[in-house]
Structures are given as structure tokens and as C-alpha cells.
Motif scaffolding. Sequence first.
Motif, PDB file in Angstrom:
ATOM      1  N   ILE A  10      96.058 -60.071   5.249  1.00  0.00           N
ATOM      2  CA  ILE A  10      96.530 -59.424   6.471  1.00  0.00           C
ATOM      3  C   ILE A  10      96.237 -60.372   7.627  1.00  0.00           C
ATOM      4  CG2 ILE A  10      96.279 -57.460   8.008  1.00  0.00           C
ATOM      5  CD1 ILE A  10      95.833 -55.677   5.782  1.00  0.00           C
ATOM      6  N   LYS A  18      93.870 -54.841  12.026  1.00  0.00           N
ATOM      7  CA  LYS A  18      93.846 -55.215  10.609  1.00  0.00           C
ATOM      8  C   LYS A  18      92.787 -54.443   9.835  1.00  0.00           C
ATOM      9  CE  LYS A  18      92.843 -59.510  11.371  1.00  0.00           C
ATOM     10  NZ  LYS A  18      92.717 -59.356  12.826  1.00  0.00           N
ATOM     11  N   ASP A  74      90.955 -59.639   4.327  1.00  0.00           N
ATOM     12  CA  ASP A  74      90.913 -59.398   5.774  1.00  0.00           C
ATOM     13  C   ASP A  74      90.550 -60.716   6.452  1.00  0.00           C
ATOM     14  OD1 ASP A  74      90.809 -58.198   8.234  1.00  0.00           O
ATOM     15  OD2 ASP A  74      88.837 -57.288   7.953  1.00  0.00           O
TER      16      ASP A  74
END
Length: 605
Positions: A10, A18, A74
Motif C-alpha cells: 500500500i 494506509k 504497509d
Amino acid sequence: MSNKIINITIIAHVDHGKTTLIDNLMKQSGLFRDNEVVEERVMDSGELEKERGITILAKPTSINWKNTRVNIIDTPGHRDFAAEVERVLHMADGALLLIDSAEGVMPQTKFVLAKALKQGLKPIVIINKLDKADQRANEVLDETFDLFVSLDANEEQLDFPVLYASGRSGWADKEINGLRKNLHPLLDLIIEKVKPKELDKNKPFAMLSTLLYADSFLGRSLIGKIAQGTAKANQRIKAINLKREKIDEGRLTKIFRYEGTKKVPIETGEAGDIVIIAGLEKANVADTICDLEINDPIDATPIDPPTMSITITVNTSPLAGTEGKKLTSTQIRERLILEAENNVGITFDENENKDAFIISGRGELMLEILLTQMRREGFEMTVSPPKVLFKNEDNGKKLEPLEEVTMDLDEEYSSKIIDSMNRRKGKLIELKDTGKNKKRLVFHAPTRGLMGYTSRFLTLTKGTGVINRIFHSYGNYSGDMEGRRNGALISIENGKAVAFAIFNLQARGEMFVTHNDPIYEGMIVGLASKSGDLEINVMKGKKLTNMRTQGTDENVVLTPVRKMAIAEQLGMLNTDEALEITPKSCRLRKLILDPHERKRRSRVS
């Protein structure tokens, strides 16, 4: 057991949601028990990440959906941690590009998307935060398409799928005014659109080390995607660098994979999976971990070079050792070498005597995070003013780093901001209306002029403006730049500050100390309202007499001291000054504390 593996990252500008979106993806995929207590932004596990609400380190997680294991990484959204984003993209088969429905395309969006497109990824675009009152999803979609075009996306990449979502509310939909039930449309779209590469499980084992962290139980742990073959516990492995040199050899003691945020031990890792391995002491990020018979490394993207450096030495102030436990140059050196090993965005250098250490990084925030972490670990140190790293071309031409600065502010402040950026050699590239008496200004400005500028920007816009900076390129040196205009108010005594003295000196400028604060000779206790340094006595008490007169004994009222972040204090320093950092305090000081020695040196220079 899931028989298909998809790795997805992401990517987004800082604070576009996010980590919150990942929270809800994990909850809705059935990862947590119904009665399990889950904190917000579970992926931001570091102490500083929780405090500041930003992601500093890239971290993987894993969820199962419709017989597929989806590994989600992430990534940080802040420009200073771009090195993390670059490495993570190597592990991904696809990317979710998250864009705020009100803010739209921002500088970091541009940066991370450029990196993803260069890797050949085909992003899924998510217009997030649709529950905002000022959302403008249709305009943002147009901006996004224009961005793809400007970054030379190919036809497949331009044909990107779009979802509208609210990560916080936990829904995604193909239509702006859709049913808004849950995030299942997003999970289904990932499985439909992201096609992992076919990897050979029968070849000898090889993986690129992408992330590294120290684990108190496992020791040095390396995270990466297995590029070929299978990894088995206890097999013999080695690490080779990009120059084909063997760095390390050993036994693969442990293999883990992520299930949610937990690390689960496994016996075998297959090609395509993201795993954590332990057993090698010297291997680093960008090294290839592989079977003993392999001699060719896996290609890794070179990391963009640092643009800024600071010099760290031991604390030499009279208050040294009163607040911290780790004081020696050996302790500081070992900690900085460890940081440089674990953080590829930072480089370490030292002088011949090994008592002054030069740390270079991608920006103020990265260096500030390191100094803040060291403070909390009990270190005391002296830090020099930040220096910009110049480049020299073959023809002798000097180049300096330039940043693209994007500012969103109320129209009434735009002239003040343009004036302040002109003084910092900034060039206005774009000025546009964003509705409701708001403007967006885009400048290209040298990094030199932007040190500590964020606080100045917030002052000029009365706290309402939003500023974003990102490294743009190296450009022609733009000439000398004026430093801090205000002189320093310098203490001439050792001891503790007295309220009466501070009260009488407040007219001279802004004071950094208050009653009873420890001070010493050569410490900067305030900022003068005029240019030129001024030596003052903040310990001068009120002369006592046996006479009492009406009106002379009123309470002394002191102006509250402004709290400044480390980055702001570093940006304030002149070349003959330094910042003393201890676990409890940050004090501005002159490099040479003795006033006579200072004058003698200034005459020589």
C-alpha cells in the motif's frame, strides 16, 4: 491451507489512511477473534510511530481470503523514509495507490507512484476518505489520471481499476454512491487483478534481503520474498552482495512467516512467500541470501543518496553526565554503526580520532527520529548544525539538492509565503485555486533554505497551512544564502536562571529558559530581536533592601517558553553553534563556551 500467494504493497502520501485501511482489512478478513481487543493502527507498533501518527518502518502482515494468502506491506508515507518504500516494492506483485479524496495528488503520491510504475507494477487506485465533507472524488480521479500520464505509465498501467472507500469506516465500492457495506470488493479486486509472477520452486533457494531488524529473541532477522526454490530450517546458506562477494555463511536456524501481525514459525518457505529468516550475522539489506551453489546476486534498486548530514560528538557542556547514562564516544559510535547497518537510508562516517561521527540521511525528519530514539535510550551528545551534501560535476560545476515544496493555505497568507520562499531562493512553479479561498503553491527550493522552515510556515499561516516537501533533483548552486537574522542571547554565568532577571530581559528578545532552569556559560538562553549576539546574565536577582514601597513587589509574569522539536532547533543553528541533547533536555549552545576564546577565534577567522 492457502494455495495461492499474492504480495501487495500500500503506497500513499503521508496521512492518507494506509495503516487505518489495513486495520479494517485485517478485521474483516476474520483475522481477529470476535472478542479480541485490537488497538487502532495496529501496524504502527513503534513508540514514535504511535506518538506521531506516522509509519516509519515498512512492515508486512498477512491475511487469508478465498483460498489465497495476501501478504500486505504497509509503507511509510513520509519523504525521509523513501528508502523503505523503494526496497519494499521489490517484494510486491501489485500496489494499492491510496489518495485522499479532499487533498488529492500530493508530492509523495507522485514519488511512490513513479517508483511503482518503474518496477512494472499495475496499481489499483483507491480514492479514500470519502466520508469527508470536502471530498472531491471526481476531480481527484482526473488528477490521478494526469499523474499517471505525466509519469509515462504504459497502456496497461493507465487502465487502472478504481475503488471509492473510507478506510476508517471500513467500506469500499466501485461507485461513489454505492452500497458502502464492507471492504470485500477491495479484497475481491486484489485477487482478480493482481497476477503474481510464476516462480520456480525446483531451483536452488534464493531471496533478496529487503528489510532488516534486530530481534531480542532471534537476533539479527532478515525479511524478504523468496525468489526461487524453497527454504528449509537448518539448511546451509550464504549471503552475497551486489558485487558477487560472499559476506556471510551459516545455517538457516529459524524461518517465520506473518499471519496477521504475528510471526509464526514454519519448516519450509516456498517461492513467492515473504519470510523472516535468522542465522546470519553479517548479511544486510540488498544482499542475496541463497543456497551455497548460487553465485549470482539478485538485482536490487540502488537507494537514492543522502542529502543532509550532521556531526555527532560527546556532550562537552558543564552539565554533561547529569541527565543521561550513555556518555562516551565508544557508546555513541557503536549505536550509530548499528543504526547504519539496520537503516539503509543512513550512512556513517567518522574522523581519524574516532571521536566525531558524521551521519548522513534523506532529510530532517529521518535525522530527528534517530536523535529522538537515542535520547530515549539514555544517550547524551552534541550535534552540529545540519549540512547539505553538494555534488561536483566533472567540469567543476557545483550542484545542490532541490526540493519540491507543496503548500495548501488560505489565500490571505499567500503573499507572505511567496516573499518568505523568495528569500530562501525558492522558485514558484505553480499557483492554483483549490476552492473556498484556498490556494496551492508549488515551489522548487534548495534544501539549504528549508531547514527549520516548517515552524516559520506555520507561524505565517497561523497554524492553518499544510506543507509537504520531497526531494526533487540536484540543481545548480543558487549562491550564498543569509543565515539566521537574529543574534543569540548567551549566558555569562553557570547556575540556575532567576525569574526576576528573565523578566527584565524579555524585552531583548525571545527567551528559551524559565525560572530555575540549569544554565551555563556559553549556553544560548534566548534569541535577540536584532542581529548580533548579546551576552546576558539570567542569574541576576533582585537587590533586597529593608525598605518596602507600594507597587514594587508585584508578581513577576514570564512569557511561556516555546517548545521546539529537535528539527526546528537544528534548523535554527548558525555555524558556530551546536545542540546539546540529553534524555531530559535539548539546549542550544555556542561550540566554544569560553567568551574570550570565542572572540580570539573570530578575530583569527
